[in-house]
Design a protein around this motif. Structure first.
Motif, PDB file in Angstrom:
ATOM      1  N   GLY A   8       0.782  -1.230   0.000  1.00 41.03           N
ATOM      2  CA  GLY A   8       0.000   0.000   0.000  1.00 41.03           C
ATOM      3  C   GLY A   8       0.810   1.275   0.000  1.00 41.03           C
ATOM      4  N   GLY A   9       2.132   1.150   0.081  1.00 36.17           N
ATOM      5  CA  GLY A   9       2.953   2.353   0.044  1.00 36.17           C
ATOM      6  C   GLY A   9       2.969   2.957  -1.349  1.00 36.17           C
ATOM      7  N   GLY A  10       3.556   4.125  -1.448  1.00 39.32           N
ATOM      8  CA  GLY A  10       3.648   4.798  -2.737  1.00 39.32           C
ATOM      9  C   GLY A  10       4.003   6.250  -2.592  1.00 39.32           C
ATOM     10  N   LEU A  11       3.831   6.972  -3.688  1.00 38.31           N
ATOM     11  CA  LEU A  11       4.113   8.408  -3.737  1.00 38.31           C
ATOM     12  C   LEU A  11       2.793   9.162  -3.670  1.00 38.31           C
ATOM     13  CD1 LEU A  11       6.017  10.818  -4.247  1.00 38.31           C
ATOM     14  CD2 LEU A  11       5.705  10.393  -6.702  1.00 38.31           C
ATOM     15  N   VAL A  12       2.718  10.125  -2.778  1.00 38.67           N
ATOM     16  CA  VAL A  12       1.495  10.913  -2.605  1.00 38.67           C
ATOM     17  C   VAL A  12       1.873  12.360  -2.315  1.00 38.67           C
ATOM     18  CG1 VAL A  12       1.346  10.401  -0.144  1.00 38.67           C
ATOM     19  CG2 VAL A  12      -0.738  10.967  -1.414  1.00 38.67           C
ATOM     20  N   GLN A  13       1.021  13.274  -2.716  1.00 39.69           N
ATOM     21  CA  GLN A  13       1.272  14.687  -2.425  1.00 39.69           C
ATOM     22  C   GLN A  13       0.907  15.001  -0.977  1.00 39.69           C
ATOM     23  OE1 GLN A  13      -0.884  16.963  -5.373  1.00 39.69           O
ATOM     24  NE2 GLN A  13       0.927  17.097  -6.682  1.00 39.69           N
ATOM     25  N   ALA A  14       1.533  16.024  -0.452  1.00 39.69           N
ATOM     26  CA  ALA A  14       1.208  16.473   0.897  1.00 39.69           C
ATOM     27  C   ALA A  14      -0.286  16.758   1.007  1.00 39.69           C
ATOM     28  CB  ALA A  14       2.017  17.725   1.241  1.00 39.69           C
ATOM     29  N   GLY A  15      -0.875  16.322   2.114  1.00 41.07           N
ATOM     30  CA  GLY A  15      -2.308  16.466   2.316  1.00 41.07           C
ATOM     31  C   GLY A  15      -3.097  15.267   1.871  1.00 41.07           C
ATOM     32  N   GLY A  16      -2.466  14.361   1.162  1.00 39.48           N
ATOM     33  CA  GLY A  16      -3.134  13.170   0.663  1.00 39.48           C
ATOM     34  C   GLY A  16      -3.212  12.059   1.694  1.00 39.48           C
ATOM     35  N   GLN A  82      -4.250   3.536   8.337  1.00 39.36           N
ATOM     36  CA  GLN A  82      -4.832   4.594   7.522  1.00 39.36           C
ATOM     37  C   GLN A  82      -4.097   5.885   7.823  1.00 39.36           C
ATOM     38  OE1 GLN A  82      -7.358   4.485   5.142  1.00 39.36           O
ATOM     39  NE2 GLN A  82      -6.744   6.616   4.760  1.00 39.36           N
ATOM     40  N   MET A  83      -3.541   6.496   6.795  1.00 37.19           N
ATOM     41  CA  MET A  83      -2.746   7.705   6.966  1.00 37.19           C
ATOM     42  C   MET A  83      -3.400   8.843   6.196  1.00 37.19           C
ATOM     43  SD  MET A  83       1.094   6.101   6.665  1.00 37.19           S
ATOM     44  CE  MET A  83       0.943   5.823   4.910  1.00 37.19           C
ATOM     45  N   ASN A  84      -3.830   9.862   6.898  1.00 41.77           N
ATOM     46  CA  ASN A  84      -4.464  11.029   6.296  1.00 41.77           C
ATOM     47  C   ASN A  84      -3.620  12.271   6.545  1.00 41.77           C
ATOM     48  OD1 ASN A  84      -6.692   9.391   5.586  1.00 41.77           O
ATOM     49  ND2 ASN A  84      -7.700   9.811   7.548  1.00 41.77           N
ATOM     50  N   SER A  85      -3.894  13.302   5.777  1.00 42.47           N
ATOM     51  CA  SER A  85      -3.192  14.586   5.936  1.00 42.47           C
ATOM     52  C   SER A  85      -1.679  14.378   5.974  1.00 42.47           C
ATOM     53  CB  SER A  85      -3.667  15.300   7.209  1.00 42.47           C
ATOM     54  OG  SER A  85      -5.060  15.512   7.191  1.00 42.47           O
ATOM     55  N   LEU A  86      -1.194  13.632   5.031  1.00 45.05           N
ATOM     56  CA  LEU A  86       0.222  13.280   5.020  1.00 45.05           C
ATOM     57  C   LEU A  86       1.105  14.503   4.817  1.00 45.05           C
ATOM     58  CD1 LEU A  86      -0.073   9.935   3.105  1.00 45.05           C
ATOM     59  CD2 LEU A  86       1.055  10.223   5.303  1.00 45.05           C
ATOM     60  N   LYS A  87       2.265  14.439   5.440  1.00 45.09           N
ATOM     61  CA  LYS A  87       3.244  15.522   5.383  1.00 45.09           C
ATOM     62  C   LYS A  87       4.561  14.982   4.819  1.00 45.09           C
ATOM     63  CE  LYS A  87       1.338  17.395   9.698  1.00 45.09           C
ATOM     64  NZ  LYS A  87       1.652  17.794  11.087  1.00 45.09           N
ATOM     65  N   PRO A  88       5.380  15.841   4.249  1.00 45.03           N
ATOM     66  CA  PRO A  88       6.683  15.363   3.743  1.00 45.03           C
ATOM     67  C   PRO A  88       7.503  14.649   4.818  1.00 45.03           C
ATOM     68  CG  PRO A  88       6.230  17.542   2.884  1.00 45.03           C
ATOM     69  CD  PRO A  88       5.140  17.240   3.877  1.00 45.03           C
ATOM     70  N   GLU A  89       7.371  15.062   6.057  1.00 48.30           N
ATOM     71  CA  GLU A  89       8.136  14.417   7.125  1.00 48.30           C
ATOM     72  C   GLU A  89       7.627  13.019   7.466  1.00 48.30           C
ATOM     73  OE1 GLU A  89       6.736  17.461   7.147  1.00 48.30           O
ATOM     74  OE2 GLU A  89       5.942  17.968   9.149  1.00 48.30           O
ATOM     75  N   ASP A  90       6.528  12.602   6.871  1.00 42.77           N
ATOM     76  CA  ASP A  90       6.062  11.228   7.026  1.00 42.77           C
ATOM     77  C   ASP A  90       6.772  10.268   6.074  1.00 42.77           C
ATOM     78  OD1 ASP A  90       2.753  12.549   7.408  1.00 42.77           O
ATOM     79  OD2 ASP A  90       4.068  11.814   9.003  1.00 42.77           O
ATOM     80  N   THR A  91       7.581  10.796   5.194  1.00 46.43           N
ATOM     81  CA  THR A  91       8.314   9.963   4.244  1.00 46.43           C
ATOM     82  C   THR A  91       9.244   9.004   4.974  1.00 46.43           C
ATOM     83  OG1 THR A  91       8.218  11.614   2.473  1.00 46.43           O
ATOM     84  CG2 THR A  91      10.003   9.989   2.372  1.00 46.43           C
ATOM     85  N   ALA A  92       9.097   7.719   4.696  1.00 48.23           N
ATOM     86  CA  ALA A  92       9.881   6.690   5.381  1.00 48.23           C
ATOM     87  C   ALA A  92       9.489   5.323   4.819  1.00 48.23           C
ATOM     88  CB  ALA A  92       9.627   6.722   6.880  1.00 48.23           C
ATOM     89  N   VAL A  93      10.244   4.323   5.217  1.00 49.70           N
ATOM     90  CA  VAL A  93       9.822   2.940   5.025  1.00 49.70           C
ATOM     91  C   VAL A  93       9.004   2.559   6.254  1.00 49.70           C
ATOM     92  CG1 VAL A  93      10.535   0.550   4.728  1.00 49.70           C
ATOM     93  CG2 VAL A  93      11.846   2.388   3.637  1.00 49.70           C
ATOM     94  N   VAL A 122       6.875   4.827   1.745  1.00 44.39           N
ATOM     95  CA  VAL A 122       5.912   5.920   1.626  1.00 44.39           C
ATOM     96  C   VAL A 122       6.694   7.197   1.370  1.00 44.39           C
ATOM     97  CG1 VAL A 122       4.220   7.340   2.834  1.00 44.39           C
ATOM     98  CG2 VAL A 122       4.182   4.843   3.087  1.00 44.39           C
ATOM     99  N   THR A 123       6.365   7.871   0.282  1.00 46.35           N
ATOM    100  CA  THR A 123       7.023   9.128  -0.061  1.00 46.35           C
ATOM    101  C   THR A 123       5.964  10.208  -0.226  1.00 46.35           C
ATOM    102  OG1 THR A 123       8.786   7.940  -1.215  1.00 46.35           O
ATOM    103  CG2 THR A 123       8.568  10.294  -1.670  1.00 46.35           C
ATOM    104  N   VAL A 124       6.125  11.294   0.521  1.00 49.12           N
ATOM    105  CA  VAL A 124       5.169  12.398   0.482  1.00 49.12           C
ATOM    106  C   VAL A 124       5.882  13.608  -0.109  1.00 49.12           C
ATOM    107  CG1 VAL A 124       3.547  13.812   1.781  1.00 49.12           C
ATOM    108  CG2 VAL A 124       4.055  11.468   2.539  1.00 49.12           C
ATOM    109  N   SER A 125       5.371  14.076  -1.227  1.00 44.96           N
ATOM    110  CA  SER A 125       5.994  15.220  -1.894  1.00 44.96           C
ATOM    111  C   SER A 125       5.326  16.516  -1.442  1.00 44.96           C
ATOM    112  CB  SER A 125       5.878  15.081  -3.406  1.00 44.96           C
ATOM    113  OG  SER A 125       4.522  15.074  -3.800  1.00 44.96           O
ATOM    114  N   SER A 126       6.120  17.576  -1.417  1.00 42.27           N
ATOM    115  CA  SER A 126       5.591  18.870  -0.961  1.00 42.27           C
ATOM    116  C   SER A 126       5.015  19.672  -2.114  1.00 42.27           C
ATOM    117  CB  SER A 126       6.694  19.672  -0.273  1.00 42.27           C
ATOM    118  OG  SER A 126       7.782  19.839  -1.152  1.00 42.27           O
TER     119      SER A 126
END
Length: 126
Positions: A8-16, A82-93, A122-126
């Protein structure tokens, strides 16, 4: 031997949002304390969330409280994050872990858990 497989990991924009899954085999998640941890490059593995085997108590790191939710589907033998309102600092394995001995005490330390998955990025882009 308990095996845990995250997905379920992946690339998502901040806030996603993303939902991570941890499918277990060789054991029954409904009888284990389950946890989620994460590790960013150059940093130690850190606690994210956990649910005690009773299903009554859940715990979250301050950094994710109010944004992340741990849950389990016993019929599917799977634990979710379930991860909501993701932030760039949430980027990690992100790793799921099982405490099959169901000890008492804190759930936030890696040594508490006997079995680990391989992790999902999980990668969160700004």
């Amino acid at each position: 031997q308990v095996q845990l497989v995250e997905s379920g990991g992946g690339l998502v924009q901040a806030g996603g949002s993303l939902r991570l899954s941890c499918a277990a085999s060789g054991g029954t998640v409904s009888t284990y304390t389950m946890g989620w941890f994460r590790q960013a490059p150059g940093r130690e593995r850190e606690f994210v969330a956990a649910e005690r085997w009773t299903g009554i108590s859940t715990y979250y790191a301050d950094s994710v409280k109010g944004r992340f939710t741990i849950a389990r589907d016993n019929a599917k033998n799977t634990v979710y994050l379930q991860m909501n309102s993701l932030k760039p600092e949430d980027t990690a394995v992100y790793y799921c872990a099982a405490d099959v001995n169901r000890g008492t005490g804190v759930l936030t330390t890696t040594g508490r858990y006997e079995y680990w998955g391989q992790g999902t990025q999980v990668t969160v882009s700004s």
